[in-house]
Design an enzyme around this catalytic site. Structure first.
Site, mmCIF file in Angstrom:
data_model
loop_
_atom_site.group_PDB
_atom_site.id
_atom_site.type_symbol
_atom_site.label_atom_id
_atom_site.label_comp_id
_atom_site.label_asym_id
_atom_site.label_seq_id
_atom_site.Cartn_x
_atom_site.Cartn_y
_atom_site.Cartn_z
ATOM 1 C CE LYS A 78 36.095 -1.527 -5.522
ATOM 2 N NZ LYS A 78 37.164 -1.315 -4.784
ATOM 3 C CB SER A 153 38.464 2.439 -4.889
ATOM 4 O OG SER A 153 38.428 1.034 -4.535
ATOM 5 C CB SER A 177 39.588 0.268 -1.433
ATOM 6 O OG SER A 177 39.843 1.228 -2.156
HETATM 7 N N1 GLN Z 1 42.849 5.015 -2.005
HETATM 8 C C1 GLN Z 1 43.957 4.288 -2.360
HETATM 9 C C2 GLN Z 1 44.358 4.302 -3.665
HETATM 10 O O1 GLN Z 1 43.646 5.148 -4.282
HETATM 11 C C3 GLN Z 1 43.550 2.806 -2.198
HETATM 12 C C4 GLN Z 1 42.608 2.131 -3.014
HETATM 13 C C5 GLN Z 1 42.072 0.783 -2.955
HETATM 14 O O2 GLN Z 1 42.343 0.415 -1.613
HETATM 15 N N2 GLN Z 1 41.678 0.212 -3.869
HETATM 16 O O3 GLN Z 1 45.182 3.601 -4.081
#
Ligand code: GLN
Length: 485
Positions: A78, A153, A177
């Site tokens: 990532k 994400s 995420s």
């Molecule tokens: N979707 C969640 C957010 O927008 C979690 C994102 C994540 O785990 N990085 O914060």
């Protein structure tokens, strides 16, 4: 079977026996990328030259009998983990030209284990999102249905594994995420215990919640990746000097007599009927394996989302203060003075969602509001943690859906942050509590979209997750399908 569709353990066999070479595996991966990447867009940057060199080096090592856990295995990273000399953007315009002078510990460990890095995977900007639509570098599409989101994400990391554009990958999980995109792309994803995997070199979103973890094609591969990633790092103050077991030893072990907690607060109205049916079916599989389901309660569940959306933005607003156009990243070309330079660099460099989080977080931390928001949220967080501690006195593992719905359409929720935030309803609580969680594929919807179930365990009990996931995987006999790309 094409080499890029195989698992780590299958490739290890072939590489060891000389049936195939690391260079052939890398070439198979890049051929696949050549034919599908234009449609899926899993990657922000490919590292083909470096990868082919690393694969040749792996072949030399194999010839000398020098084989490490990931020798010759193509892995995607990532674009939130720092890679020495290779741009690391975090999906943001503000870091579009940032070249880290060092490797993240996770990257170093993977490299030392022999992994071949395929490229840097796409992600929501600064990991804020559930759909990989907020990346400055464009959206990633779900390999199972190109009209749909891959989750986020870490959507690029999940899509790359699902589309066989790599063998395994890593992502980061602050509120879901890793697990949410794993579920929506039909792959295995694990968020380790807070402190299990070093965050050194992971670009910070919310430092008390962030963890790095693997995406893989099956549970055995997940154990192999976790073996490499886990462990104490003196460079990271929250990493824990706890012993790391060989996670492979948990594969195929019996779970007879285990109590599986089913939290009643997670089976609520609004959850997609196909998701609910898939979870019900998964429960019967677990019972056939000898697990006994018990009804449990996590009474503060209804506050998780609210608590997360105070704490995560608060930490983010502080972490992202460093992007000011001075030392690295985007600097505006048109500043009148220093303050104007800060303002314009940040205005031009950050996207909408990131700005929203910075504003919420700054507000929640400002004097006069701190007690009402950040402090209160931290107190409720302690109650959420206590809920899990109490629950794990009654059960070994908690089972939930990973997501309330299958993958939604691109564009469907991007203008409705509250709807978007609900995607993480079932994953956020474990980040707040610091416990490990894992998503495992549990079937498909009638329309052919993959679904996942989530297992949660107590702190540092990743072994238990591997054990139950492996039992489930073996007995559920989920049909092996590949996305039709
Ligand atoms: N979707 C969640 C957010 O927008 C979690 C994102 C994540 O785990 N990085 O914060």
């Amino acid at each position: 079977m094409e080499l890029n569709t195989l698992t780590i353990h299958e490739l290890q066999e072939q590489l060891k026996s000389g049936q195939t070479t690391a260079l052939q595996v890398a070439e198979a991966v890049y051929n696949r990328i050549g034919s599908v990447e234009e449609r899926v867009h899993s990657y922000i940057r490919l590292m083909k030259e470096e990868a082919l060199a690393a694969a040749s080096k792996a072949d030399e090592d194999i010839k000398k009998g020098f084989i490490k856990p990931l020798t010759g295995i193509p892995v995607a990273l990532k674009d939130i983990v720092c890679t020495k000399g290779i741009p690391t953007t975090c999906g943001s315009h503000i870091l579009h030209n940032f070249v880290p002078p060092y490797d993240a510990t996770a990257v170093e460990k993977l490299r030392e284990a022999g992994a071949v890095f395929v490229g840097k995977a796409n992600m929501d900007e600064f990991a804020m999102g559930s759909s990989t639509e907020t990346s400055f570098f464009g959206v990633t599409r779900n390999p199972w249905d190109l009209e749909r989101i891959p989750g986020g994400s870490s959507g690029g990391s999940a899509a790359a594994v699902a589309a066989d554009e790599c063998i395994a990958s890593i992502g980061s999980d602050t509120g879901g995420s890793i697990r949410q995109p794993a579920a929506l792309c039909g792959v295995v994803g694990l968020k380790p215990t807070y402190g299990r995997v070093s965050r050194f070199g992971l670009i910070a979103f919310a430092s008390s919640l962030d963890q790095i973890g693997p995406f893989t094609k099956d549970v055995e591969d997940c154990a192999i990746m976790l073996n490499v990633l886990a462990g104490y790092d003196p460079r990271e103050s929250t990493s824990v000097p706890a012993e790391v077991p060989d996670y492979r030893q948990f594969l195929g072990r019996d779970i007879t007599g285990w109590k599986i907690g089913i939290p009643r607060e997670y089976f609520i109205e609004g959850i997609d009927p196909e998701v609910a049916a898939a979870v019900k079916k998964a429960i019967t599989v677990i019972e056939k394996c000898g697990g006994r389901c018990v009804d449990i309660s996590l009474p503060h569940t209804e506050y998780c989302l609210a608590v997360y959306y105070i704490i995560a933005p608060a930490e983010a607003s502080s972490n992202l203060a460093r992007y000011d156009g001075v030392k690295y990243g985007l600097r505006t070309a048109e500043a009148r003075d220093l303050l104007d330079m800060y303002k314009k660099s940040r205005t031009q460099g950050f996207g909408m969602e990131v700005k929203r989080r910075i504003m919420i977080g700054t507000y929640a931390l400002s004097s006069g509001y701190y007690d009402a928001y950040y402090k209160k949220a931290s107190q409720v967080r302690a109650l959420i943690r206590n809920d899990f501690a109490a629950a794990f006195k009654q059960c070994d593992i908690i089972l939930t859906p990973t997501t309330p719905t299958p993958a939604f359409k691109i564009g469907e929720k991007v203008d409705d942050p509250l709807q978007m935030y609900l995607s993480d309803l079932f994953t956020i609580s474990s980040n707040l509590a610091g416990i490990p969680g894992m998503s495992v594929p549990c079937g498909f919807t009638a329309a052919g979209l993959p679904l996942g179930i989530q297992f949660l365990a107590g702190h540092f009990e990743e072994g238990k997750l591997i054990q139950i996931a492996s039992a489930y995987e073996k007995n559920a006999s989920i049909e092996k399908r590949r996305p039709n790309l």
